[in-house]
Design an enzyme around this catalytic site. Structure first.
Site, PDB file in Angstrom:
ATOM      1  N   ARG A 128      -0.215   4.850  -5.162  1.00 56.53           N
ATOM      2  CA  ARG A 128      -0.637   5.411  -3.870  1.00 56.53           C
ATOM      3  C   ARG A 128      -0.029   6.785  -3.567  1.00 56.53           C
ATOM      4  O   ARG A 128      -0.462   7.459  -2.635  1.00 56.53           O
ATOM      5  CB  ARG A 128      -0.214   4.455  -2.742  1.00 56.53           C
ATOM      6  CG  ARG A 128      -0.765   3.049  -2.854  1.00 56.53           C
ATOM      7  CD  ARG A 128      -2.224   2.998  -2.446  1.00 56.53           C
ATOM      8  NE  ARG A 128      -2.728   1.630  -2.478  1.00 56.53           N
ATOM      9  CZ  ARG A 128      -2.616   0.777  -1.470  1.00 56.53           C
ATOM     10  NH1 ARG A 128      -2.024   1.143  -0.355  1.00 56.53           N
ATOM     11  NH2 ARG A 128      -3.095  -0.445  -1.579  1.00 56.53           N
ATOM     12  N   ARG A 157      -7.696   3.509   3.543  1.00 54.36           N
ATOM     13  CA  ARG A 157      -6.605   3.675   4.501  1.00 54.36           C
ATOM     14  C   ARG A 157      -6.413   5.122   4.941  1.00 54.36           C
ATOM     15  O   ARG A 157      -5.597   5.391   5.838  1.00 54.36           O
ATOM     16  CB  ARG A 157      -5.303   3.104   3.915  1.00 54.36           C
ATOM     17  CG  ARG A 157      -5.419   1.634   3.497  1.00 54.36           C
ATOM     18  CD  ARG A 157      -4.081   0.959   3.392  1.00 54.36           C
ATOM     19  NE  ARG A 157      -3.376   1.042   4.666  1.00 54.36           N
ATOM     20  CZ  ARG A 157      -2.099   0.761   4.838  1.00 54.36           C
ATOM     21  NH1 ARG A 157      -1.388   0.372   3.813  1.00 54.36           N
ATOM     22  NH2 ARG A 157      -1.524   0.866   6.017  1.00 54.36           N
ATOM     23  N   GLU A 173       3.516   1.730   8.819  1.00 59.29           N
ATOM     24  CA  GLU A 173       4.521   2.552   8.142  1.00 59.29           C
ATOM     25  C   GLU A 173       3.893   3.555   7.167  1.00 59.29           C
ATOM     26  O   GLU A 173       4.437   4.642   6.945  1.00 59.29           O
ATOM     27  CB  GLU A 173       5.493   1.670   7.363  1.00 59.29           C
ATOM     28  CG  GLU A 173       6.497   2.498   6.576  1.00 59.29           C
ATOM     29  CD  GLU A 173       7.523   1.674   5.857  1.00 59.29           C
ATOM     30  OE1 GLU A 173       8.697   1.787   6.197  1.00 59.29           O
ATOM     31  OE2 GLU A 173       7.157   0.899   4.963  1.00 59.29           O
ATOM     32  N   ASP A 174       2.750   3.184   6.593  1.00 63.88           N
ATOM     33  CA  ASP A 174       2.163   4.042   5.566  1.00 63.88           C
ATOM     34  C   ASP A 174       1.556   5.322   6.113  1.00 63.88           C
ATOM     35  O   ASP A 174       1.210   6.215   5.349  1.00 63.88           O
ATOM     36  CB  ASP A 174       1.116   3.245   4.771  1.00 63.88           C
ATOM     37  CG  ASP A 174       1.789   2.162   3.964  1.00 63.88           C
ATOM     38  OD1 ASP A 174       2.808   2.462   3.319  1.00 63.88           O
ATOM     39  OD2 ASP A 174       1.331   1.011   4.014  1.00 63.88           O
ATOM     40  N   CYS A 206       6.644  -2.443   6.436  1.00 64.85           N
ATOM     41  CA  CYS A 206       5.257  -1.981   6.596  1.00 64.85           C
ATOM     42  C   CYS A 206       4.777  -2.045   8.044  1.00 64.85           C
ATOM     43  O   CYS A 206       3.877  -1.321   8.451  1.00 64.85           O
ATOM     44  CB  CYS A 206       4.320  -2.837   5.751  1.00 64.85           C
ATOM     45  SG  CYS A 206       4.917  -3.189   4.103  1.00 64.85           S
ATOM     46  N   HIS A 259       4.519  -0.587  -3.473  1.00 64.42           N
ATOM     47  CA  HIS A 259       5.267   0.553  -2.935  1.00 64.42           C
ATOM     48  C   HIS A 259       6.722   0.508  -3.401  1.00 64.42           C
ATOM     49  O   HIS A 259       7.259  -0.573  -3.682  1.00 64.42           O
ATOM     50  CB  HIS A 259       5.271   0.513  -1.398  1.00 64.42           C
ATOM     51  CG  HIS A 259       3.965   0.904  -0.767  1.00 64.42           C
ATOM     52  ND1 HIS A 259       3.367   0.136   0.213  1.00 64.42           N
ATOM     53  CD2 HIS A 259       3.163   1.974  -0.956  1.00 64.42           C
ATOM     54  CE1 HIS A 259       2.233   0.727   0.597  1.00 64.42           C
ATOM     55  NE2 HIS A 259       2.088   1.846  -0.095  1.00 64.42           N
ATOM     56  N   ASP A 318      -6.246  -2.690   7.113  1.00 66.61           N
ATOM     57  CA  ASP A 318      -4.807  -2.681   6.806  1.00 66.61           C
ATOM     58  C   ASP A 318      -3.977  -1.936   7.849  1.00 66.61           C
ATOM     59  O   ASP A 318      -2.796  -1.658   7.620  1.00 66.61           O
ATOM     60  CB  ASP A 318      -4.586  -2.037   5.428  1.00 66.61           C
ATOM     61  CG  ASP A 318      -4.988  -2.964   4.291  1.00 66.61           C
ATOM     62  OD1 ASP A 318      -4.308  -3.994   4.115  1.00 66.61           O
ATOM     63  OD2 ASP A 318      -5.987  -2.683   3.617  1.00 66.61           O
ATOM     64  N   LEU A 348      -6.477  -4.987   1.844  1.00 66.64           N
ATOM     65  CA  LEU A 348      -6.251  -4.817   0.399  1.00 66.64           C
ATOM     66  C   LEU A 348      -5.186  -5.796  -0.095  1.00 66.64           C
ATOM     67  O   LEU A 348      -4.239  -6.117   0.635  1.00 66.64           O
ATOM     68  CB  LEU A 348      -5.770  -3.388   0.124  1.00 66.64           C
ATOM     69  CG  LEU A 348      -6.742  -2.268   0.483  1.00 66.64           C
ATOM     70  CD1 LEU A 348      -6.037  -0.914   0.339  1.00 66.64           C
ATOM     71  CD2 LEU A 348      -7.983  -2.335  -0.396  1.00 66.64           C
TER      72      LEU A 348
HETATM   73  N1  GLY Z   1      -2.550  -4.381   2.054  1.00 69.40           N
HETATM   74  C1  GLY Z   1      -1.669  -3.299   2.176  1.00 69.40           C
HETATM   75  C2  GLY Z   1      -1.996  -2.208   1.246  1.00 69.40           C
HETATM   76  O1  GLY Z   1      -2.474  -2.474   0.168  1.00 69.40           O
HETATM   77  O2  GLY Z   1      -1.823  -1.073   1.545  1.00 69.40           O
END
Ligand code: GLY
Length: 263
Positions: free
Chosen positions: A136, A89, A69-70, A254, A167, A64, A22
Site C-alpha cells: 500500500r 480507499r 488511521e490510513d 487502525c 501494514h 473500510d 478489504l
Molecule cells: N481492510 C482494511 C484494509 O485492507 O485496508
C-alpha cells in the site's frame, strides 16, 4: 512524551458497508452490531484517558472507512493527508481533510500521482518516523512524506513491511518513548536497532497492533500471554474486542488518528 501523549483522537463509526471491506483472507462476514459495540468500547477507552474524541459519522461509500488511521499522519505541528494505495480507499483521505483543517493550523497533502502511502505503515516514535514500504505504501509516497515533514523538523526512516503483512504496524506498536512491541518476524529485520523490544507471545502475532494512548496500552482481547507480559512490564493494559475488525485485517491503531495539535 509526544509520541504517546495525546489531547485528541478522531474515529469514524463503522458503516453497514463494512461487509464489503478489504481482507487478505475471507474468514467470515463482519457482524456490524458486534463491531459497533467493540467500537463504542474503544472510543470509551480513549475518552477515559481525558482525551477529546471526535466521532465522525459512518461513510457508506467507503467500506473500510472505519480504519481512519490510513487517511493521515498527525504530528504536533500539523497533519499530512495520505494517498491510500488501495484504490477503493483513495477517496477516504479527502473525506478526512476538512476535519483535520478544523483542528490544525497546518494541513499538507501527499499529492504525487504515483505516490501512495497509508497511515498504517507509519510508526512515530520520540525521535523518528518509521515508514514501512508495503503493498500500500511505495517509495514515492515515502519520499514525498519525507520532504513534507522535514519542514517541521521530523526525520523519516524507510523500512520494510514483511511480505504478506498488510501494514508495518500490523506487526508492531509503540509502548513508550523507548520500547516497541513487535512480532519476532518484523524485529528480525533489524529495523528496531537501538530500541528496547518486547515480542508478542508465539502464536499471538495478531495482537502486535496495539496502541499506547496516554496512560493506557489498548490491545485486542484474546491474547492472554502477551497481555500478561505487558502487565508484568508495568503497563496499564485495556483489552478491547477486535473479532470483527480482525476479519478485515484491522486492529487497534487502525481505528483512530491520535494527536495533540500545537497551540
Ligand atoms: N481492510 C482494511 C484494509 O485492507 O485496508
Amino acid at each position: 512524551m509526544r509520541s504517546f501523549t495525546f489531547s485528541h483522537a478522531i474515529t469514524r463509526r463503522p458503516s453497514a458497508s463494512i461487509i464489503a471491506g478489504l481482507r487478505a483472507v475471507d474468514t467470515g462476514t463482519p457482524d456490524l452490531a458486534l463491531m459497533q459495540a467493540h467500537h463504542a468500547d474503544y472510543v470509551a477507552a480513549l475518552r477515559s484517558t481525558g482525551a477529546e474524541v471526535v466521532e465522525l459519522g459512518a461513510l457508506e461509500t467507503f467500506p473500510d472507512s472505519v480504519f481512519v488511521e490510513d487517511t493521515a499522519l498527525c504530528l504536533p505541528e500539523g497533519a499530512v493527508v495520505m494517498r491510500p494505495g488501495a484504490p477503493t480507499r483513495l477517496g477516504e483521505a479527502a473525506e478526512m481533510a476538512p476535519h483535520l483543517q478544523r483542528l490544525y493550523g497546518s494541513v499538507k497533502q501527499i499529492a504525487g500521482a504515483e505516490a501512495f502511502i497509508e497511515g498504517g505503515d507509519i510508526l512515530t516514535t520520540e525521535t523518528e518516523i518509521l515508514v514501512g514500504r508495503s503493498a500500500r505504501t511505495n517509495a514515492a509516497g515515502v519520499a514525498e512524506l519525507t520532504a513534507l515533514v522535514a519542514d517541521w523538523g521530523h526525520r523519516v526512516r524507510e523500512v520494510f513491511t514483511p511480505p504478506g503483512v498488510l501494514h508495518f504496524k500490523t506487526d508492531c506498536s509503540l509502548l513508550d518513548g523507548e520500547t516497541i512491541l513487535s512480532t519476532k518476524r518484523l524485529d528480525a529485520s533489524g529495523c528496531f536497532a537501538g530500541y528496547k523490544v518486547i515480542h508478542v507471545a508465539e502464536g499471538e502475532e495478531a495482537c502486535a497492533n496495539t496502541i499506547r494512548f496516554n496512560n493506557l496500552v489498548i490491545m485486542p482481547a484474546g491474547f492472554p500471554r502477551t497481555r500478561d507480559v505487558l502487565d508484568a512490564a508495568g503497563y496499564s493494559v485495556c483489552e478491547i474486542g477486535n473479532s470483527e475488525c480482525a476479519k478485515l485485517d484491522g486492529g487497534m491503531s487502525c481505528l483512530s488518528l491520535r494527536f495533540t495539535p500545537k497551540a
